[in-house]
Design a protein around this motif. Structure first.
Motif, PDB file in Angstrom:
ATOM      1  N   THR A  70       0.595  -1.196   0.058  1.00 29.62           N
ATOM      2  CA  THR A  70      -0.181  -0.127   0.003  1.00 29.62           C
ATOM      3  C   THR A  70       0.857   1.183  -0.013  1.00 29.62           C
ATOM      4  OG1 THR A  70      -1.831  -1.188   1.348  1.00 29.62           O
ATOM      5  CG2 THR A  70      -1.894   1.183   1.036  1.00 29.62           C
TER       6      THR A  70
ATOM      7  N   ALA B 237      -3.494  -2.261  -3.529  1.00 28.57           N
ATOM      8  CA  ALA B 237      -3.476  -1.583  -2.398  1.00 28.57           C
ATOM      9  C   ALA B 237      -4.805  -0.991  -2.107  1.00 28.57           C
ATOM     10  CB  ALA B 237      -2.578  -0.198  -2.856  1.00 28.57           C
ATOM     11  N   LEU B 238      -5.845  -1.029  -2.909  1.00 25.76           N
ATOM     12  CA  LEU B 238      -7.189  -0.812  -2.576  1.00 25.76           C
ATOM     13  C   LEU B 238      -7.780  -1.869  -1.866  1.00 25.76           C
ATOM     14  CD1 LEU B 238      -8.452   0.941  -5.850  1.00 25.76           C
ATOM     15  CD2 LEU B 238      -8.063   2.029  -3.848  1.00 25.76           C
ATOM     16  N   LEU B 239      -7.456  -3.091  -2.206  1.00 27.91           N
ATOM     17  CA  LEU B 239      -8.110  -4.263  -1.405  1.00 27.91           C
ATOM     18  C   LEU B 239      -7.513  -4.376  -0.006  1.00 27.91           C
ATOM     19  CD1 LEU B 239      -7.939  -7.166  -4.074  1.00 27.91           C
ATOM     20  CD2 LEU B 239      -9.900  -6.180  -3.233  1.00 27.91           C
TER      21      LEU B 239
ATOM     22  N   LEU C 219       0.998   4.256  -3.126  1.00 24.44           N
ATOM     23  CA  LEU C 219       0.864   5.524  -2.629  1.00 24.44           C
ATOM     24  C   LEU C 219       1.939   6.342  -3.175  1.00 24.44           C
ATOM     25  CD1 LEU C 219      -1.273   7.390  -1.271  1.00 24.44           C
ATOM     26  CD2 LEU C 219      -0.281   7.076   0.971  1.00 24.44           C
TER      27      LEU C 219
ATOM     28  N   LEU D 101      -2.087  -0.856  -7.810  1.00 24.37           N
ATOM     29  CA  LEU D 101      -3.344  -0.205  -7.487  1.00 24.37           C
ATOM     30  C   LEU D 101      -4.324  -1.081  -6.758  1.00 24.37           C
ATOM     31  CD1 LEU D 101      -3.147   2.834  -9.767  1.00 24.37           C
ATOM     32  CD2 LEU D 101      -2.321   2.815  -7.490  1.00 24.37           C
ATOM     33  N   LEU D 102      -4.739  -2.151  -7.495  1.00 22.53           N
ATOM     34  CA  LEU D 102      -5.917  -2.874  -7.044  1.00 22.53           C
ATOM     35  C   LEU D 102      -5.724  -3.610  -5.731  1.00 22.53           C
ATOM     36  CD1 LEU D 102      -8.568  -3.853  -7.590  1.00 22.53           C
ATOM     37  CD2 LEU D 102      -7.535  -5.876  -8.992  1.00 22.53           C
TER      38      LEU D 102
ATOM     39  N   VAL E 237      -6.514  -1.707   1.758  1.00 20.66           N
ATOM     40  CA  VAL E 237      -7.167  -0.576   2.431  1.00 20.66           C
ATOM     41  C   VAL E 237      -8.733  -1.038   2.694  1.00 20.66           C
ATOM     42  CG1 VAL E 237      -8.160   1.799   2.475  1.00 20.66           C
ATOM     43  CG2 VAL E 237      -5.774   1.204   1.543  1.00 20.66           C
ATOM     44  N   ALA E 238      -9.249  -1.625   1.869  1.00 19.76           N
ATOM     45  CA  ALA E 238     -10.734  -2.156   2.234  1.00 19.76           C
ATOM     46  C   ALA E 238     -10.565  -3.075   3.141  1.00 19.76           C
ATOM     47  CB  ALA E 238     -11.171  -2.797   0.826  1.00 19.76           C
TER      48      ALA E 238
ATOM     49  N   TRP F 110      -1.528  -1.373 -12.654  1.00 21.21           N
ATOM     50  CA  TRP F 110      -3.138  -1.548 -12.487  1.00 21.21           C
ATOM     51  C   TRP F 110      -3.294  -2.570 -11.208  1.00 21.21           C
ATOM     52  CZ3 TRP F 110      -5.655  -5.995 -12.767  1.00 21.21           C
ATOM     53  CH2 TRP F 110      -5.323  -6.961 -13.215  1.00 21.21           C
TER      54      TRP F 110
END
Length: 453
Positions: free
Chosen positions: A417, A440-442, A421, A437-438, A444-445, A434
Protein backbone atom coordinates in the motif's frame (compact mmCIF):
# COMPACT_ATOMS: atom_id res chain seq x y z
CA UNK A 1 36.73 -40.80 -25.96
CA UNK A 2 33.66 -42.97 -25.65
CA UNK A 3 35.27 -44.78 -22.72
CA UNK A 4 36.06 -41.47 -21.03
CA UNK A 5 32.42 -40.46 -21.41
CA UNK A 6 31.27 -43.69 -19.78
CA UNK A 7 33.66 -43.26 -16.88
CA UNK A 8 32.55 -39.64 -16.36
CA UNK A 9 28.94 -40.74 -16.26
CA UNK A 10 29.70 -43.55 -13.84
CA UNK A 11 31.37 -41.20 -11.39
CA UNK A 12 28.53 -38.68 -11.46
CA UNK A 13 25.94 -38.84 -8.68
CA UNK A 14 23.09 -41.14 -9.65
CA UNK A 15 20.05 -42.74 -8.17
CA UNK A 16 16.45 -41.80 -7.65
CA UNK A 17 17.07 -38.98 -5.17
CA UNK A 18 19.63 -37.30 -7.41
CA UNK A 19 17.43 -37.52 -10.47
CA UNK A 20 14.23 -36.49 -8.73
CA UNK A 21 15.54 -33.62 -6.60
CA UNK A 22 18.53 -32.36 -8.63
CA UNK A 23 20.76 -32.45 -5.55
CA UNK A 24 24.07 -31.77 -7.28
CA UNK A 25 22.66 -28.92 -9.37
CA UNK A 26 21.56 -27.17 -6.18
CA UNK A 27 24.82 -27.80 -4.36
CA UNK A 28 23.56 -30.25 -1.76
CA UNK A 29 23.44 -33.97 -0.96
CA UNK A 30 21.00 -36.44 0.55
CA UNK A 31 22.60 -36.37 4.02
CA UNK A 32 22.32 -32.58 4.24
CA UNK A 33 18.72 -32.66 3.01
CA UNK A 34 17.74 -35.31 5.57
CA UNK A 35 19.30 -33.28 8.39
CA UNK A 36 17.55 -30.17 7.11
CA UNK A 37 14.21 -31.97 6.98
CA UNK A 38 14.61 -33.19 10.55
CA UNK A 39 15.52 -29.66 11.64
CA UNK A 40 12.41 -28.21 10.02
CA UNK A 41 10.26 -30.88 11.65
CA UNK A 42 11.61 -30.20 15.13
CA UNK A 43 11.01 -26.46 14.80
CA UNK A 44 7.44 -27.14 13.60
CA UNK A 45 6.55 -30.03 15.89
CA UNK A 46 4.85 -27.71 18.38
CA UNK A 47 1.87 -27.52 15.99
CA UNK A 48 1.04 -31.15 16.83
CA UNK A 49 0.12 -30.01 20.34
CA UNK A 50 -0.91 -26.39 19.80
CA UNK A 51 -3.33 -26.94 16.91
CA UNK A 52 -5.49 -29.50 18.75
CA UNK A 53 -5.51 -27.26 21.84
CA UNK A 54 -6.84 -24.33 19.79
CA UNK A 55 -9.32 -26.25 17.63
CA UNK A 56 -10.44 -28.19 20.68
CA UNK A 57 -11.93 -24.93 21.94
CA UNK A 58 -14.21 -25.05 18.91
CA UNK A 59 -15.62 -28.30 20.25
CA UNK A 60 -13.54 -30.53 17.97
CA UNK A 61 -12.21 -33.83 19.40
CA UNK A 62 -8.63 -33.12 20.49
CA UNK A 63 -7.20 -36.56 19.68
CA UNK A 64 -8.78 -36.50 16.23
CA UNK A 65 -7.36 -33.04 15.49
CA UNK A 66 -3.88 -34.19 16.59
CA UNK A 67 -4.01 -37.04 14.09
CA UNK A 68 -5.47 -34.77 11.38
CA UNK A 69 -2.72 -32.20 12.00
CA UNK A 70 0.02 -34.80 11.49
CA UNK A 71 -1.69 -36.29 8.44
CA UNK A 72 -2.32 -32.94 6.75
CA UNK A 73 1.19 -31.62 7.45
CA UNK A 74 2.76 -34.89 6.34
CA UNK A 75 0.89 -35.24 3.05
CA UNK A 76 1.16 -31.54 2.19
CA UNK A 77 4.91 -31.36 2.83
CA UNK A 78 5.61 -34.55 0.85
CA UNK A 79 3.46 -33.25 -2.00
CA UNK A 80 5.36 -29.94 -1.98
CA UNK A 81 8.68 -31.77 -2.08
CA UNK A 82 7.81 -34.01 -5.00
CA UNK A 83 5.66 -31.60 -7.02
CA UNK A 84 7.66 -28.38 -6.65
CA UNK A 85 11.09 -29.54 -5.39
CA UNK A 86 11.13 -26.77 -2.79
CA UNK A 87 12.35 -27.05 0.85
CA UNK A 88 8.99 -25.68 1.98
CA UNK A 89 7.03 -27.53 4.67
CA UNK A 90 3.33 -27.01 5.33
CA UNK A 91 1.00 -27.49 8.30
CA UNK A 92 -2.20 -25.97 9.74
CA UNK A 93 -1.49 -22.26 10.05
CA UNK A 94 -1.27 -20.43 13.34
CA UNK A 95 -3.59 -17.44 13.44
CA UNK A 96 -6.00 -19.03 11.01
CA UNK A 97 -6.68 -21.82 13.50
CA UNK A 98 -7.41 -19.20 16.19
CA UNK A 99 -9.72 -17.34 13.79
CA UNK A 100 -11.45 -20.67 13.06
CA UNK A 101 -12.06 -21.42 16.74
CA UNK A 102 -12.64 -18.06 18.37
CA UNK A 103 -14.17 -15.92 15.62
CA UNK A 104 -16.02 -18.38 13.41
CA UNK A 105 -17.18 -21.05 15.84
CA UNK A 106 -17.40 -19.24 19.17
CA UNK A 107 -18.24 -15.65 18.19
CA UNK A 108 -20.43 -16.39 15.15
CA UNK A 109 -21.89 -19.59 16.58
CA UNK A 110 -21.19 -21.59 13.43
CA UNK A 111 -20.65 -25.37 13.97
CA UNK A 112 -17.14 -26.57 13.29
CA UNK A 113 -18.37 -28.92 10.58
CA UNK A 114 -19.62 -25.92 8.58
CA UNK A 115 -16.39 -24.03 9.31
CA UNK A 116 -14.37 -26.96 7.88
CA UNK A 117 -16.50 -26.80 4.75
CA UNK A 118 -15.65 -23.09 4.47
CA UNK A 119 -11.95 -23.96 4.66
CA UNK A 120 -12.41 -26.48 1.85
CA UNK A 121 -14.25 -23.91 -0.28
CA UNK A 122 -11.44 -21.39 0.29
CA UNK A 123 -9.03 -24.05 -1.00
CA UNK A 124 -11.11 -24.39 -4.17
CA UNK A 125 -11.04 -20.60 -4.55
CA UNK A 126 -7.23 -20.68 -4.24
CA UNK A 127 -7.09 -23.35 -6.91
CA UNK A 128 -9.25 -21.29 -9.27
CA UNK A 129 -7.16 -18.17 -8.65
CA UNK A 130 -4.05 -20.19 -9.47
CA UNK A 131 -5.56 -21.66 -12.65
CA UNK A 132 -6.49 -18.13 -13.73
CA UNK A 133 -2.91 -16.98 -13.11
CA UNK A 134 -4.05 -14.34 -10.62
CA UNK A 135 -1.82 -15.51 -7.75
CA UNK A 136 1.16 -15.56 -10.12
CA UNK A 137 0.31 -12.03 -11.29
CA UNK A 138 0.18 -10.83 -7.67
CA UNK A 139 3.67 -12.17 -7.00
CA UNK A 140 4.95 -10.55 -10.22
CA UNK A 141 3.46 -7.19 -9.13
CA UNK A 142 5.53 -7.09 -5.92
CA UNK A 143 8.79 -5.12 -6.43
CA UNK A 144 12.09 -6.84 -5.71
CA UNK A 145 13.02 -4.64 -2.74
CA UNK A 146 9.80 -5.73 -1.01
CA UNK A 147 10.83 -9.36 -1.56
CA UNK A 148 13.98 -8.57 0.42
CA UNK A 149 11.95 -6.74 3.06
CA UNK A 150 9.61 -9.71 3.46
CA UNK A 151 12.57 -12.01 4.04
CA UNK A 152 13.97 -9.64 6.67
CA UNK A 153 10.58 -9.18 8.31
CA UNK A 154 10.12 -12.94 8.53
CA UNK A 155 13.56 -13.13 10.11
CA UNK A 156 12.50 -10.71 12.83
CA UNK A 157 9.21 -12.61 13.19
CA UNK A 158 10.95 -15.97 13.61
CA UNK A 159 13.49 -14.50 16.03
CA UNK A 160 10.74 -12.85 18.08
CA UNK A 161 8.81 -16.12 18.28
CA UNK A 162 11.95 -17.87 19.48
CA UNK A 163 12.65 -15.25 22.15
CA UNK A 164 9.01 -15.38 23.25
CA UNK A 165 8.92 -19.19 23.38
CA UNK A 166 12.05 -19.17 25.53
CA UNK A 167 10.67 -16.61 27.98
CA UNK A 168 13.56 -14.28 27.18
CA UNK A 169 11.06 -11.70 25.92
CA UNK A 170 7.75 -11.45 27.78
CA UNK A 171 4.66 -9.27 27.63
CA UNK A 172 4.72 -6.17 29.83
CA UNK A 173 1.63 -4.02 30.54
CA UNK A 174 3.73 -0.85 30.70
CA UNK A 175 5.95 -1.31 27.64
CA UNK A 176 4.11 -4.04 25.67
CA UNK A 177 7.21 -6.26 25.81
CA UNK A 178 10.06 -6.58 28.25
CA UNK A 179 12.96 -8.77 29.31
CA UNK A 180 11.95 -11.97 31.04
CA UNK A 181 13.58 -13.53 34.08
CA UNK A 182 16.73 -15.10 32.65
CA UNK A 183 17.08 -17.27 35.76
CA UNK A 184 13.88 -19.09 34.86
CA UNK A 185 14.70 -22.66 33.77
CA UNK A 186 13.23 -22.28 30.26
CA UNK A 187 15.07 -19.01 29.57
CA UNK A 188 18.36 -20.35 30.93
CA UNK A 189 18.01 -23.54 28.87
CA UNK A 190 17.30 -21.52 25.73
CA UNK A 191 20.34 -19.30 26.31
CA UNK A 192 22.49 -22.41 26.68
CA UNK A 193 21.07 -23.74 23.41
CA UNK A 194 21.63 -20.40 21.70
CA UNK A 195 25.28 -20.35 22.73
CA UNK A 196 25.71 -23.97 21.60
CA UNK A 197 24.02 -23.51 18.20
CA UNK A 198 25.89 -20.24 17.70
CA UNK A 199 29.25 -21.86 18.44
CA UNK A 200 28.54 -24.84 16.19
CA UNK A 201 27.44 -22.50 13.39
CA UNK A 202 30.60 -20.41 13.73
CA UNK A 203 32.66 -23.60 13.56
CA UNK A 204 30.63 -24.55 10.46
CA UNK A 205 29.58 -27.91 11.91
CA UNK A 206 27.14 -29.68 9.60
CA UNK A 207 23.73 -30.07 11.19
CA UNK A 208 24.55 -27.44 13.82
CA UNK A 209 20.91 -26.49 14.39
CA UNK A 210 19.67 -30.07 14.67
CA UNK A 211 22.55 -31.01 17.00
CA UNK A 212 21.78 -27.94 19.12
CA UNK A 213 18.08 -28.80 19.41
CA UNK A 214 18.78 -32.41 20.41
CA UNK A 215 21.56 -31.49 22.86
CA UNK A 216 19.41 -28.79 24.50
CA UNK A 217 16.54 -31.26 24.80
CA UNK A 218 18.83 -33.79 26.51
CA UNK A 219 20.03 -31.13 28.96
CA UNK A 220 16.42 -30.20 29.66
CA UNK A 221 15.58 -33.83 30.39
CA UNK A 222 18.62 -34.20 32.62
CA UNK A 223 17.68 -31.17 34.69
CA UNK A 224 14.08 -32.27 34.97
CA UNK A 225 12.81 -29.30 32.99
CA UNK A 226 10.63 -31.39 30.68
CA UNK A 227 7.23 -32.41 32.00
CA UNK A 228 5.44 -35.16 30.12
CA UNK A 229 1.72 -35.60 30.59
CA UNK A 230 0.42 -37.42 27.49
CA UNK A 231 -3.29 -37.33 26.77
CA UNK A 232 -5.24 -40.50 25.87
CA UNK A 233 -4.65 -41.01 22.16
CA UNK A 234 -5.83 -43.43 19.50
CA UNK A 235 -4.95 -43.08 15.83
CA UNK A 236 -8.42 -44.23 14.78
CA UNK A 237 -9.84 -41.11 16.47
CA UNK A 238 -9.27 -39.22 13.19
CA UNK A 239 -12.56 -40.68 11.97
CA UNK A 240 -14.30 -38.18 14.28
CA UNK A 241 -13.16 -35.23 12.13
CA UNK A 242 -12.27 -36.76 8.75
CA UNK A 243 -14.89 -36.08 6.05
CA UNK A 244 -17.18 -34.36 8.56
CA UNK A 245 -17.59 -31.25 6.42
CA UNK A 246 -21.12 -29.83 6.27
CA UNK A 247 -21.52 -28.22 2.83
CA UNK A 248 -25.30 -28.14 3.10
CA UNK A 249 -24.90 -26.07 6.25
CA UNK A 250 -22.66 -23.58 4.43
CA UNK A 251 -25.16 -22.86 1.69
CA UNK A 252 -28.00 -22.89 4.17
CA UNK A 253 -26.60 -19.99 6.19
CA UNK A 254 -28.83 -16.95 6.20
CA UNK A 255 -29.26 -13.55 7.85
CA UNK A 256 -26.19 -12.40 9.76
CA UNK A 257 -24.64 -15.82 9.19
CA UNK A 258 -24.92 -15.24 5.46
CA UNK A 259 -22.85 -12.09 5.80
CA UNK A 260 -20.58 -14.03 8.15
CA UNK A 261 -19.94 -16.58 5.42
CA UNK A 262 -18.59 -13.81 3.18
CA UNK A 263 -16.31 -12.62 5.98
CA UNK A 264 -15.11 -16.16 6.75
CA UNK A 265 -14.19 -16.90 3.15
CA UNK A 266 -12.60 -13.46 2.75
CA UNK A 267 -10.33 -13.91 5.78
CA UNK A 268 -9.39 -17.51 4.94
CA UNK A 269 -8.55 -16.45 1.37
CA UNK A 270 -6.81 -13.16 2.11
CA UNK A 271 -4.64 -14.14 5.06
CA UNK A 272 -3.56 -17.48 3.62
CA UNK A 273 -2.85 -15.94 0.21
CA UNK A 274 -0.45 -13.31 1.49
CA UNK A 275 1.00 -15.39 4.33
CA UNK A 276 1.83 -18.03 1.76
CA UNK A 277 3.29 -15.57 -0.74
CA UNK A 278 5.37 -13.91 1.99
CA UNK A 279 6.67 -17.21 3.35
CA UNK A 280 7.42 -18.52 -0.12
CA UNK A 281 9.35 -15.39 -1.10
CA UNK A 282 11.25 -15.24 2.20
CA UNK A 283 12.29 -18.90 2.25
CA UNK A 284 13.13 -18.98 -1.47
CA UNK A 285 15.23 -15.84 -1.07
CA UNK A 286 17.12 -17.35 1.88
CA UNK A 287 17.72 -20.57 -0.08
CA UNK A 288 19.04 -18.63 -3.08
CA UNK A 289 16.31 -20.08 -5.30
CA UNK A 290 14.99 -16.79 -6.72
CA UNK A 291 16.51 -16.08 -10.12
CA UNK A 292 18.15 -12.80 -11.15
CA UNK A 293 14.91 -11.86 -12.91
CA UNK A 294 13.00 -12.28 -9.65
CA UNK A 295 11.26 -15.45 -10.77
CA UNK A 296 10.64 -18.36 -8.41
CA UNK A 297 11.17 -21.77 -10.04
CA UNK A 298 8.11 -23.99 -10.49
CA UNK A 299 5.86 -21.31 -9.02
CA UNK A 300 2.69 -22.81 -10.48
CA UNK A 301 3.39 -26.17 -8.86
CA UNK A 302 4.03 -24.51 -5.50
CA UNK A 303 0.75 -22.62 -5.64
CA UNK A 304 -1.25 -25.62 -6.82
CA UNK A 305 0.21 -27.69 -4.00
CA UNK A 306 -0.72 -25.05 -1.45
CA UNK A 307 -4.32 -24.97 -2.72
CA UNK A 308 -4.69 -28.74 -2.66
CA UNK A 309 -3.09 -28.91 0.82
CA UNK A 310 -5.82 -26.65 2.24
CA UNK A 311 -8.51 -28.93 0.81
CA UNK A 312 -6.78 -32.08 2.09
CA UNK A 313 -6.46 -30.53 5.54
CA UNK A 314 -10.16 -29.69 5.66
CA UNK A 315 -11.06 -33.23 4.61
CA UNK A 316 -8.83 -34.63 7.37
CA UNK A 317 -10.37 -32.31 9.93
CA UNK A 318 -8.17 -29.26 10.49
CA UNK A 319 -8.09 -25.57 9.67
CA UNK A 320 -6.24 -23.98 6.74
CA UNK A 321 -2.92 -25.63 5.83
CA UNK A 322 -0.24 -23.20 4.70
CA UNK A 323 3.52 -22.83 4.21
CA UNK A 324 5.52 -22.46 7.43
CA UNK A 325 8.13 -19.82 8.14
CA UNK A 326 9.97 -22.43 10.21
CA UNK A 327 11.00 -23.94 6.87
CA UNK A 328 13.76 -21.34 7.00
CA UNK A 329 15.39 -23.36 9.79
CA UNK A 330 15.78 -26.29 7.40
CA UNK A 331 17.12 -23.98 4.70
CA UNK A 332 19.68 -22.63 7.15
CA UNK A 333 20.66 -26.23 7.92
CA UNK A 334 21.47 -26.67 4.23
CA UNK A 335 18.15 -27.71 2.70
CA UNK A 336 17.86 -26.65 -0.93
CA UNK A 337 15.48 -29.15 -2.52
CA UNK A 338 12.14 -30.82 -2.05
CA UNK A 339 13.84 -33.72 -0.28
CA UNK A 340 13.94 -31.51 2.82
CA UNK A 341 10.15 -31.12 2.70
CA UNK A 342 9.66 -34.84 2.01
CA UNK A 343 11.69 -35.78 5.09
CA UNK A 344 9.70 -33.31 7.19
CA UNK A 345 6.48 -34.80 5.84
CA UNK A 346 7.53 -38.36 6.59
CA UNK A 347 8.37 -37.39 10.18
CA UNK A 348 4.92 -35.80 10.54
CA UNK A 349 3.29 -39.00 9.30
CA UNK A 350 5.34 -41.05 11.78
CA UNK A 351 4.32 -38.60 14.49
CA UNK A 352 0.69 -39.63 13.93
CA UNK A 353 1.43 -42.75 15.96
CA UNK A 354 3.05 -40.90 18.85
CA UNK A 355 1.54 -37.39 18.62
CA UNK A 356 1.47 -36.67 22.40
CA UNK A 357 5.21 -37.35 22.64
CA UNK A 358 5.94 -34.15 20.70
CA UNK A 359 6.03 -32.38 24.04
CA UNK A 360 9.25 -34.23 24.87
CA UNK A 361 11.04 -31.53 22.84
CA UNK A 362 10.46 -28.33 24.86
CA UNK A 363 9.93 -24.97 23.19
CA UNK A 364 13.08 -23.77 24.93
CA UNK A 365 15.06 -26.31 22.87
CA UNK A 366 13.74 -25.14 19.50
CA UNK A 367 13.82 -21.44 20.41
CA UNK A 368 17.60 -21.06 19.79
CA UNK A 369 17.18 -22.42 16.26
CA UNK A 370 14.51 -19.82 15.51
CA UNK A 371 16.65 -17.01 16.94
CA UNK A 372 19.71 -18.04 14.89
CA UNK A 373 17.66 -18.40 11.71
CA UNK A 374 16.01 -15.04 12.35
CA UNK A 375 19.41 -13.37 12.59
CA UNK A 376 20.67 -14.92 9.37
CA UNK A 377 17.52 -13.96 7.46
CA UNK A 378 18.50 -10.31 7.81
CA UNK A 379 20.98 -10.73 4.94
CA UNK A 380 18.56 -9.90 2.06
CA UNK A 381 17.94 -6.44 3.55
CA UNK A 382 21.16 -5.26 1.90
CA UNK A 383 19.23 -5.44 -1.40
CA UNK A 384 16.94 -2.59 -0.30
CA UNK A 385 18.08 0.87 -1.51
CA UNK A 386 17.72 2.49 1.92
CA UNK A 387 18.79 5.90 0.63
CA UNK A 388 15.72 6.03 -1.65
CA UNK A 389 12.57 6.95 0.35
CA UNK A 390 10.31 5.47 -2.32
CA UNK A 391 11.78 2.05 -1.61
CA UNK A 392 12.92 2.51 1.99
CA UNK A 393 9.59 3.48 3.58
CA UNK A 394 7.55 0.58 2.13
CA UNK A 395 10.39 -1.83 2.93
CA UNK A 396 10.66 -0.55 6.51
CA UNK A 397 6.90 -0.85 7.07
CA UNK A 398 7.00 -4.40 5.70
CA UNK A 399 9.90 -5.38 7.95
CA UNK A 400 8.49 -3.98 11.19
CA UNK A 401 4.80 -4.76 10.73
CA UNK A 402 5.37 -8.49 10.23
CA UNK A 403 6.69 -9.12 13.77
CA UNK A 404 4.78 -6.30 15.49
CA UNK A 405 1.38 -7.50 14.23
CA UNK A 406 2.34 -11.19 14.21
CA UNK A 407 1.23 -11.38 10.58
CA UNK A 408 3.16 -11.73 7.34
CA UNK A 409 0.01 -10.66 5.49
CA UNK A 410 -0.18 -7.38 7.44
CA UNK A 411 3.46 -6.61 6.67
CA UNK A 412 2.92 -7.16 2.96
CA UNK A 413 -0.28 -5.10 3.12
CA UNK A 414 1.48 -2.07 4.61
CA UNK A 415 4.45 -2.37 2.28
CA UNK A 416 2.47 -2.73 -0.94
CA UNK A 417 0.00 0.00 0.00
CA UNK A 418 2.79 2.44 0.91
CA UNK A 419 4.69 1.64 -2.30
CA UNK A 420 1.60 2.18 -4.48
CA UNK A 421 0.71 5.42 -2.69
CA UNK A 422 4.21 6.87 -3.05
CA UNK A 423 4.32 5.99 -6.77
CA UNK A 424 0.92 7.60 -7.21
CA UNK A 425 1.95 10.79 -5.37
CA UNK A 426 5.11 11.05 -7.47
CA UNK A 427 3.12 10.62 -10.69
CA UNK A 428 5.06 7.48 -11.61
CA UNK A 429 2.04 5.17 -11.90
CA UNK A 430 1.64 3.63 -15.37
CA UNK A 431 -0.95 1.38 -16.98
CA UNK A 432 1.16 -1.65 -16.08
CA UNK A 433 0.71 -0.83 -12.37
CA UNK A 434 -3.05 -1.50 -12.40
CA UNK A 435 -2.69 -4.67 -10.29
CA UNK A 436 -0.47 -2.89 -7.78
CA UNK A 437 -3.15 -0.22 -7.33
CA UNK A 438 -5.89 -2.85 -7.09
CA UNK A 439 -3.96 -4.70 -4.39
CA UNK A 440 -3.47 -1.47 -2.45
CA UNK A 441 -7.21 -0.73 -2.62
CA UNK A 442 -8.03 -4.26 -1.46
CA UNK A 443 -5.64 -3.88 1.46
CA UNK A 444 -7.21 -0.56 2.45
CA UNK A 445 -10.68 -2.16 2.22
CA UNK A 446 -9.45 -5.05 4.37
CA UNK A 447 -8.12 -2.69 7.04
CA UNK A 448 -11.43 -0.80 7.09
CA UNK A 449 -13.36 -4.09 7.25
CA UNK A 450 -11.29 -5.50 10.11
CA UNK A 451 -11.35 -2.21 12.03
CA UNK A 452 -15.11 -2.18 11.90
CA UNK A 453 -15.39 -5.77 13.17
Amino acid sequence: MADDGVRATDTAPSGFLERRFELTARGTDSRTEILAGATTFLTMAYIILVNPAILGQAGMPVAAVAAATCLAAGLASIMMGFAANMPLALAPGMGLNAYFSFSVVQAMGIPWQIALACVFISGIAFLLLTFAGIRQMIIAAIPQHLFAAVAGGIGLFIGFIGLKNAGIVVSDPATSVGLGNLREPAAALALFGLALVGALSVWKVRGAILIGILATTLVGWGLGLVTFTPEPYDLTAISQTAFQLDFAGVFGLSGSHGLGLFEILFVFLFVDLFDNIGTLVGVAKRAGLIGPDGRIPKLNRILFTDSIATMLGALAGTSTVTSYVESAAGVQAGGRTGLTAVVTGILFLLAMFVAPYAQLVPLAATAPALIIVGALMMAPLVDVPWDDPEAALPAFLTVVMIPLTFSIANGLAFGITAYALLKLLRGKITKTDWLLLLLALLFVARFIWLSGG
